[in-house]
Design a protein around this motif. Sequence first.
Motif, PDB file in Angstrom:
ATOM      1  N   MET A   1      62.932 -16.038  37.231  1.00 23.59           N
ATOM      2  CA  MET A   1      64.333 -17.318  37.877  1.00 23.59           C
ATOM      3  C   MET A   1      63.613 -17.122  38.997  1.00 23.59           C
ATOM      4  N   HIS A   2      62.285 -17.246  39.465  1.00 23.86           N
ATOM      5  CA  HIS A   2      61.203 -17.658  39.657  1.00 23.86           C
ATOM      6  C   HIS A   2      61.450 -18.985  40.644  1.00 23.86           C
ATOM      7  N   GLY A   3      61.151 -20.075  41.899  1.00 16.75           N
ATOM      8  CA  GLY A   3      62.137 -21.142  42.241  1.00 16.75           C
ATOM      9  C   GLY A   3      63.452 -21.161  42.185  1.00 16.75           C
ATOM     10  N   ILE A   4      64.069 -20.388  42.642  1.00 13.21           N
ATOM     11  CA  ILE A   4      66.051 -21.038  41.575  1.00 13.21           C
ATOM     12  C   ILE A   4      65.923 -21.150  43.603  1.00 13.21           C
ATOM     13  N   THR A   5      66.956 -22.318  43.756  1.00 15.90           N
ATOM     14  CA  THR A   5      67.583 -22.091  45.158  1.00 15.90           C
ATOM     15  C   THR A   5      68.426 -21.744  45.345  1.00 15.90           C
ATOM     16  N   TRP A   6      68.950 -20.264  45.998  1.00 14.47           N
ATOM     17  CA  TRP A   6      70.759 -19.452  45.582  1.00 14.47           C
ATOM     18  C   TRP A   6      70.907 -18.992  46.875  1.00 14.47           C
ATOM     19  N   ARG A   7      71.999 -19.576  46.989  1.00 13.01           N
ATOM     20  CA  ARG A   7      73.631 -18.566  48.020  1.00 13.01           C
ATOM     21  C   ARG A   7      74.175 -17.679  47.325  1.00 13.01           C
ATOM     22  N   PRO A   8      73.650 -16.933  48.010  1.00 13.73           N
ATOM     23  CA  PRO A   8      74.743 -15.614  47.176  1.00 13.73           C
ATOM     24  C   PRO A   8      76.271 -16.140  47.986  1.00 13.73           C
ATOM     25  N   THR A   9      77.457 -15.574  46.254  1.00  6.73           N
ATOM     26  CA  THR A   9      78.627 -16.159  46.938  1.00  6.73           C
ATOM     27  C   THR A   9      79.061 -14.719  47.026  1.00  6.73           C
ATOM     28  N   PRO A  10      79.938 -14.536  48.444  1.00  2.00           N
ATOM     29  CA  PRO A  10      81.138 -13.154  48.820  1.00  2.00           C
ATOM     30  C   PRO A  10      81.598 -12.862  47.104  1.00  2.00           C
ATOM     31  N   PHE A  11      81.636 -11.600  47.455  1.00  2.00           N
ATOM     32  CA  PHE A  11      82.647 -10.770  46.566  1.00  2.00           C
ATOM     33  C   PHE A  11      84.319 -11.181  47.281  1.00  2.00           C
ATOM     34  N   ARG A  12      84.871 -11.252  45.583  1.00  2.00           N
ATOM     35  CA  ARG A  12      86.168 -11.076  45.952  1.00  2.00           C
ATOM     36  C   ARG A  12      87.217 -10.663  45.259  1.00  2.00           C
ATOM     37  N   GLU A  13      86.181  -9.966  44.923  1.00  2.00           N
ATOM     38  CA  GLU A  13      87.206  -8.753  43.363  1.00  2.00           C
ATOM     39  C   GLU A  13      86.566  -7.766  43.766  1.00  2.00           C
ATOM     40  N   PHE A  14      87.025  -6.340  43.511  1.00  2.00           N
ATOM     41  CA  PHE A  14      86.774  -5.462  43.687  1.00  2.00           C
ATOM     42  C   PHE A  14      87.413  -4.550  42.700  1.00  2.00           C
ATOM     43  N   VAL A  15      86.852  -4.035  41.862  1.00  3.87           N
ATOM     44  CA  VAL A  15      86.992  -2.860  40.954  1.00  3.87           C
ATOM     45  C   VAL A  15      86.975  -1.614  40.789  1.00  3.87           C
ATOM     46  N   LEU A  16      88.643  -0.646  42.008  1.00  5.54           N
ATOM     47  CA  LEU A  16      87.769   0.359  41.826  1.00  5.54           C
ATOM     48  C   LEU A  16      88.434   1.596  41.278  1.00  5.54           C
ATOM     49  N   LYS A  17      87.501   2.176  40.859  1.00  6.15           N
ATOM     50  CA  LYS A  17      87.238   3.271  39.695  1.00  6.15           C
ATOM     51  C   LYS A  17      87.992   4.897  39.993  1.00  6.15           C
ATOM     52  N   VAL A  18      89.230   4.615  40.148  1.00  2.00           N
ATOM     53  CA  VAL A  18      89.062   6.117  40.729  1.00  2.00           C
ATOM     54  C   VAL A  18      90.019   7.139  40.078  1.00  2.00           C
ATOM     55  N   HIS A  19      89.527   7.184  38.431  1.00  4.51           N
ATOM     56  CA  HIS A  19      89.865   8.458  37.813  1.00  4.51           C
ATOM     57  C   HIS A  19      89.454   7.533  36.619  1.00  4.51           C
ATOM     58  N   SER A  20      87.983   9.434  36.080  1.00  2.00           N
ATOM     59  CA  SER A  20      87.108   8.426  34.976  1.00  2.00           C
ATOM     60  C   SER A  20      87.670   8.969  34.257  1.00  2.00           C
ATOM     61  N   ARG A  21      88.623   9.808  33.342  1.00  2.92           N
ATOM     62  CA  ARG A  21      89.288  10.619  32.706  1.00  2.92           C
ATOM     63  C   ARG A  21      90.233   9.235  31.652  1.00  2.92           C
ATOM     64  N   CYS A  22      90.814   9.405  30.895  1.00  5.69           N
ATOM     65  CA  CYS A  22      92.234   8.858  29.947  1.00  5.69           C
ATOM     66  C   CYS A  22      92.630   9.810  29.080  1.00  5.69           C
ATOM     67  N   ASN A  23      93.715   9.035  29.042  1.00  2.00           N
ATOM     68  CA  ASN A  23      94.517   9.897  27.734  1.00  2.00           C
ATOM     69  C   ASN A  23      94.918   9.638  26.630  1.00  2.00           C
ATOM     70  N   LEU A  24      94.386   8.354  26.873  1.00  2.00           N
ATOM     71  CA  LEU A  24      93.964   7.542  24.915  1.00  2.00           C
ATOM     72  C   LEU A  24      92.384   7.901  24.799  1.00  2.00           C
ATOM     73  N   ALA A  25      92.661   7.477  23.458  1.00  2.00           N
ATOM     74  CA  ALA A  25      91.071   7.666  22.663  1.00  2.00           C
ATOM     75  C   ALA A  25      91.113   6.672  21.757  1.00  2.00           C
ATOM     76  N   CYS A  26      90.902   5.409  22.473  1.00  2.00           N
ATOM     77  CA  CYS A  26      90.798   3.508  22.277  1.00  2.00           C
ATOM     78  C   CYS A  26      89.318   4.033  21.307  1.00  2.00           C
ATOM     79  N   ASP A  27      89.718   3.184  20.418  1.00  2.00           N
ATOM     80  CA  ASP A  27      88.242   3.383  19.670  1.00  2.00           C
ATOM     81  C   ASP A  27      87.482   2.471  19.904  1.00  2.00           C
ATOM     82  N   TYR A  28      87.954   1.264  20.218  1.00  2.00           N
ATOM     83  CA  TYR A  28      86.613   0.821  21.200  1.00  2.00           C
ATOM     84  C   TYR A  28      86.601   0.487  22.130  1.00  2.00           C
TER      85      TYR A  28
END
Length: 383
Positions: A1-28
């Motif tokens: 993607m060389h030559g692309i004129t790009w101005r970054p869009t600031p982040f407005r949404e943050f997903v905070l992973k506060v816990h990495s375990r789960c109490n269900l076992a959803c197969d998908y």
Amino acid sequence: MHGITWRPTPFREFVLKVHSRCNLACDYCYMYELADKSWRAATAVMSDEVLDAACRRIAAHATAYSIPTLRIVLHGGEPMLLGAARLARVAERLRAAAPTSTTVDVLVQTNGVLLTDAALATLAGAGIRIGVSFDGDRAATDRHRRYASGRSSFAAVDAALRRLRDRPAAFAGILSVVDLANDPVGTYEALLPYEPPMVDFLLPHANWGSPPPGSVSGGAPYGDWLVAAFDRWYGAPVRETRVRFFEEVLNLVLGGQSHTEVVGLSPVATIVVNVDGSYEQVDTLRSAYPGAVDTGLDVFAHDLDEALRHPAVMARQVGVAALSSTCRSCPLHQVCGGGYYPHRYRPGEGFRNPSVYCADLRRLITHAAGRLRADVERLKQPA
């Protein structure tokens, strides 16, 4: 993607992973059941040190870019395993760190099984809105969303959604994964008694190396499913609820800008902070291959501008320039946007491909556009 004129869009949404375990076992589940198994070695809970560093980075980003509203999603695993009181304190710290000119909208995305009356009261009292993942009636839910023992989760989630119905200000909506085994109209109608302010239908996470369940060469079974649900929703005499996927398609057909990464070409403005403080791309990329989410950056050593300049973030912000030649030549690319980024992955080729759901998206978009066009023409007719 060389030559692309790009101005970054600031982040407005943050997903905070506060816990990495789960109490269900959803197969998908993309976290635990698909390509990336890094959760097995992950820290279980976000520490205070990571949270404080994340708060500082987010506040500095909001200040630097004069961001009026931040959306913070407390996520997992299952975030409710942290406990409602601790989630409320997380929200308090995020808001306290933010500049006074910035509104901080905090949400929890949960499977609902721990959303008791007391927990809901605590979250609502802290100004936290709650979204619930739920696939419809008992048969639909039990097909995938069970405990590891195989026990049904339906009764607990049904009770949680009834509680949320009675607290509409705290109810963010329902996320429902499309399953071809479920009747589309029946699925939509099974969600309505809970009076959700918003429903979103999610396509199962799949790609060219791991095709969607039930996919057929030359067919569009997921598009047909979505069309049936769309017609039921669109044809209702009064608006029963919002359906984000359908609203986004109609908005884009009318020439608007997308507000979600699932369709459209608007720059992605979301980043994930994992439990260990690492910055990650959209976490559903775990469905593609191990390490697909990684940036090599974290809240302790890197500010968010460095994350904005990451090549993988740039690829999700440059719009049409990141699309395959097949997509760019398609008349629908301004609407579908090439499809959801993780669904474009092809082993050995990366993400510069049409979505594995290309035919399904075409089916939904052309149908929705046709119905909208017919209604506009009807309105033009003299009374």
